[in-house]
Design an enzyme around this catalytic site. Sequence first.
Site, short mmCIF file in Angstrom:
data_model
loop_
_atom_site.label_atom_id
_atom_site.label_comp_id
_atom_site.label_asym_id
_atom_site.label_seq_id
_atom_site.Cartn_x
_atom_site.Cartn_y
_atom_site.Cartn_z
CD1 TRP A 25 -2.07 -2.26 1.86
CD2 TRP A 25 -2.89 -1.31 0.06
NE1 TRP A 25 -3.13 -3.05 1.62
CE2 TRP A 25 -3.48 -2.62 0.55
CE3 TRP A 25 -3.11 -0.58 -1.01
CZ2 TRP A 25 -4.48 -3.08 -0.42
CZ3 TRP A 25 -4.42 -1.13 -1.87
CH2 TRP A 25 -5.03 -2.14 -1.53
CG ASP A 84 -2.97 4.11 4.13
OD1 ASP A 84 -4.14 3.95 4.87
OD2 ASP A 84 -2.74 3.41 3.13
CE LYS A 91 -8.15 -3.60 4.00
NZ LYS A 91 -7.38 -2.34 3.66
#
Length: 351
Positions: A101, A168, A192
Amino acid sequence: MKKHNFSAGPSILPQEVFQKSAEAVLDFNGMGLSLLEISHRSKDFVAVMDEARAIVKRLMNLGDGYEVLYLQGGASLQFLMVPFNLLRINGKAAYTDTGTWASGAIKEAKKIGEIDVVASSKAENYSFIPKDYSIGSEYDYFHCTSNNTIYGTQMKTFPNVDTSLVCDMSSDIFSRVLDFSKFDLIYAGAQKNMGPAGATLVVVKKEILGKTGRNIPSYLDYQIHIDKESMLNTPPVFAVYVSLLTLQWLEKNGGISTAEKRNEAKAKLLYDEIDRNPLFDTFCVPEDRSLMNVSFKLTDENLKEKFDNAWKSAGISGLNGHRNLGGYRASLYNALPIESVQVLTDVMMSL
Ligand SMILES: *Cc1c(COP(=O)(O)O)cnc(C)c1O
């Protein structure tokens, strides 16, 4: 029977949240209407959005200097919105590359301007979190990824930087106590640890905006979303409502500090078994192990079929590792009960 759900995302939410959101789909607030068929400008939905924004600030202990937005496009769109809003024309930003990511964020930001990758664990297959770097004021911002959902590593501390700190937090948001006021911008896809897919949380310190000299397209401009109170256009009403229910559940059950204790107990149970049992190993160095996503493997691949059959028959779901890494991944998000981890470690013990 309800499965023990270790899915990495979309992922487990509290059972009572599923129940309440199902009720709201049929009849919202006793209105005789579904949540899904009322105007997002109606009093009842505006109250949802207002409270969904307010509860984030309460849980994070943030003051008036911060704004909370629920946007669409996932964390992936934030890879682009962050540089659009924070990177000055001819400026540069610093990133760490700690996983799939993080490298996705770097790739997108490079399309907007100059990006320095100041630290990376890519050459070691992302098996650790690099810690040896410093960030000066020549950078417009520093971007990091708090938890590597795929490789199972997590930043335990955050560097003191001389610029805006951007993070993030998609896969460990609200999982542990942090000084959130240390951050200037936090973003997370809801799916998530705080809700369903479709909403993306952005928490931003207002004073860092408006400094780039760029003509930002309206939809990508945080300031415009702030001015419109996160309702520039039709928001993802269902995802925002379910996120609100999830955060209300968190608040009611002792907030982040209680969740952190539960998460630590779950992670300890599983890592202790991995360390004790010679048939299992992790992919990363022990000090950077994630409390949220435990990526692990069999030391003897010949046992794969036996182990897979055993956890499946124990009612476990979502344990397969990410395709980039293989092996297994147990995601221990806030809503996962410790009983599910116990079921998994029992299976591992009896292998
Ligand atoms: C899942 C994930 C993403 C991607 O999220 P989307 O909402 O699907 O775009 C980004 N960053 C991290 C750390 C993730 O875990």
